[in-house]
Design a protein around this motif. Structure first.
Motif, short mmCIF file in Angstrom:
data_model
loop_
_atom_site.label_atom_id
_atom_site.label_comp_id
_atom_site.label_asym_id
_atom_site.label_seq_id
_atom_site.Cartn_x
_atom_site.Cartn_y
_atom_site.Cartn_z
N ILE A 1 -5.24 7.48 1.71
CA ILE A 1 -4.83 6.52 0.37
C ILE A 1 -4.21 5.31 0.83
N GLU A 2 -3.19 5.30 1.66
CA GLU A 2 -2.41 4.20 1.99
C GLU A 2 -3.39 3.07 3.00
N GLY A 3 -4.17 3.78 3.60
CA GLY A 3 -5.05 2.95 4.47
C GLY A 3 -6.08 2.26 3.56
N TYR A 4 -6.86 3.05 2.71
CA TYR A 4 -7.52 2.47 1.83
C TYR A 4 -7.10 1.28 0.98
N THR B 1 -5.47 18.65 -4.25
CA THR B 1 -5.33 17.81 -5.48
C THR B 1 -4.04 17.21 -6.00
N ALA B 2 -3.19 17.78 -5.97
CA ALA B 2 -1.76 17.36 -6.39
C ALA B 2 -1.16 16.48 -5.53
N ASP B 3 -1.65 16.59 -4.17
CA ASP B 3 -0.99 15.79 -3.01
C ASP B 3 -1.83 14.43 -3.29
N LEU B 4 -2.88 14.58 -3.45
CA LEU B 4 -3.98 13.38 -3.77
C LEU B 4 -3.45 12.56 -5.02
N ALA C 1 -0.53 8.21 -7.46
CA ALA C 1 0.64 7.53 -8.24
C ALA C 1 1.55 6.54 -7.46
N ALA C 2 1.81 6.97 -6.08
CA ALA C 2 2.93 6.25 -5.47
C ALA C 2 2.08 4.97 -4.63
N SER C 3 0.86 4.69 -4.90
CA SER C 3 0.38 3.61 -4.23
C SER C 3 0.64 2.18 -4.93
N PRO D 1 -3.04 1.27 -8.10
CA PRO D 1 -4.07 0.60 -7.63
C PRO D 1 -5.13 1.51 -6.71
N ALA D 2 -4.33 2.52 -6.17
CA ALA D 2 -5.52 3.39 -5.42
C ALA D 2 -6.60 3.86 -6.36
#
Length: 443
Positions: A25-28, A55-58, A63-65, A159-160
């Protein structure tokens, strides 16, 4: 780590770790992982699914993005409500002041609509003077002062999710339950809610067309909430016909005011009380669901919820007199009756089709740039199961433009959304199930 290895792992049914998901997610978001690789990863998820933990981790990674709202300066348990989308769904305008009147703080960020009618923010802007833009400090202070604020989404929330949703839309991976669930829940978690009540629609006018799929989505979202420490309850509700008879922005505000006066449509009133009761229970202000339901019912009929709505309007610079004089809302210049073509019983109403009809009248946006006409829309006079005679109105169109050819076309489209039967038809069920961390309770 290499993206291709993580795609391969998920394609073969493996579970990705929290670190691997966060790295993807961070890389995307940063642009170091290209669209085509994330597309392949999303397709692998579509076919292989994700565990509750994945799914929770995603969800948390999305949310943190971006920005996250900190509601901790507001005392009490903050409970948010989210609907998966429907037609004639005015619940937020009723439930938010009702729950605030019960003492549960409502700090809500809502979006604008795209397609069908407007979103909650558009509906609120039908109230003369109402301001949906507030600074973070103003937002938090208003909730501390009066217990309720509803503002437009601002900043850089999730934004992710925005990037991933746009990609899913063009790669046939939208209808993946883990991806839908994480998309919805990431926004709720980034918005700062302590606990969450979900109104998951099912039927022709909903994203999820079958009860089985709707329950599966609800279970996935409740599991995410449980996994990340945000207790979540989902109510599965019918969208085979519009929830309320009004479809359009000012029309739905007027319907909300009628409901807050205890004079609203039965189905809309019942669902709002159900959702509000779950929010009051999660907010810790009632010991049982039954007591919470009794509490919000009393607040509705005492006028306390309407008084809270008026206070909320004034706090956001709107015309508080609207609460007592709905005629101050934007009014359409013309009303056009849509007559029934035959005798019989109403056997079906295509909610999605009527939503598009309202958009054609100007009540919604086909593109983000479109301007909404807040006064227009339509109001149904019949529900599934009602008896109708030929020539009796099925609905009334509210419009600001009269073009005979266009009006006839819209009238025909409205009629085609109704199905008729010569035999008696049972009214549709309003609610199907409640999903909690303890399981599914069918109603």
């Amino acid at each position: 780590m290499r993206t291709v290895d993580l795609i391969h792992k998920k394609r073969n049914g493996g579970e990705l770790s929290n670190e691997e998901i966060g790295w993807l997610i961070e890389g995307y978001v940063q642009g170091t992982i290209p669209d085509y690789q994330i597309s392949a990863w999303a397709m692998a998820i579509y076919f292989q699914g994700m565990s509750a933990r994945e799914t929770a981790d995603l969800t948390l990674a999305m949310a943190a993005s971006g920005d996250q709202v900190d509601l901790s300066p507001i005392p009490g348990i903050k409970v948010d409500k989210h609907s998966t989308g429907g037609v004639g769904d005015t619940t937020t305008l009723i439930v938010a002041p009702l729950v605030a009147a019960a003492g549960v703080p409502v700090a809500k960020m809502s979006g604008r609509g795209l397609g069908h009618t407007g979103g909650t923010v558009d509906k609120l802007e039908a109230i003369p003077g109402f301001q949906v833009e507030r600074s973070t400090d103003q937002f938090l202070q208003q909730v501390r002062d009066i217990g309720i604020a509803v503002v437009g989404q601002s900043g850089n929330l999730t934004p992710a999710d925005k990037k991933l949703y746009g990609l899913r839309d063009v790669t046939a991976t939208v209808d993946s339950i883990p991806l839908i669930a994480s998309s919805i829940m990431s926004k709720k978690i980034a918005s700062g809610a302590d606990r969450i009540v979900l109104d998951v629609k099912t039927g022709k006018g909903a994203f999820m067309k079958t009860l089985e799929d709707s329950v599966a989505l609800a279970q996935a979202m409740v599991a995410i909430g449980t996994e990340v420490g945000r207790e979540t309850v989902a109510v599965i509700t019918n969208m085979d016909e519009p929830l309320g008879p009004s479809i359009g922005n000012a029309l739905e505000v007027q319907e909300a005011l009628d409901t807050l006066r205890g004079e609203g449509p039965a189905e809309l009133t019942q669902l709002c009380l159900e959702l509000a009761a779950h929010m009051v229970l999660l907010g810790g202000l009632a010991a049982t669901y039954e007591r919470a339901l009794q509490q919000v019912t009393e607040l509705l009929h005492s006028g306390a919820a309407l008084a809270k709505f008026k206070q909320f309007i004034v706090a956001q610079e709107g015309d508080g007199a609207v609460a007592d004089e709905p005629g101050r809302l934007p009014q359409a210049a013309y009303r056009v009756a849509v007559p029934a073509p035959q005798d019989g019983y109403i056997a079906a109403i295509d909610a999605e089709s009527l939503g598009v009809t309202a958009m054609m009248l100007g009540a919604g946006r086909a593109t983000k740039e479109d301007q909404i006409d807040l006064a227009v829309g339509l109001k149904l006079t019949k529900r599934v199961g009602d008896r109708v005679r030929a020539g009796e109105p099925l609905a009334e169109l509210y419009t600001n433009r009269i073009d005979a050819e266009e009006t006839d076309r819209i009238k025909e489209r409205t009629v085609s959304a109704f199905g008729f039967s010569e035999q008696f038809v049972e009214p549709l069920k309003l609610m199907y199930a409640v999903v909690t961390k303890d399981g599914v309770q069918y109603l």
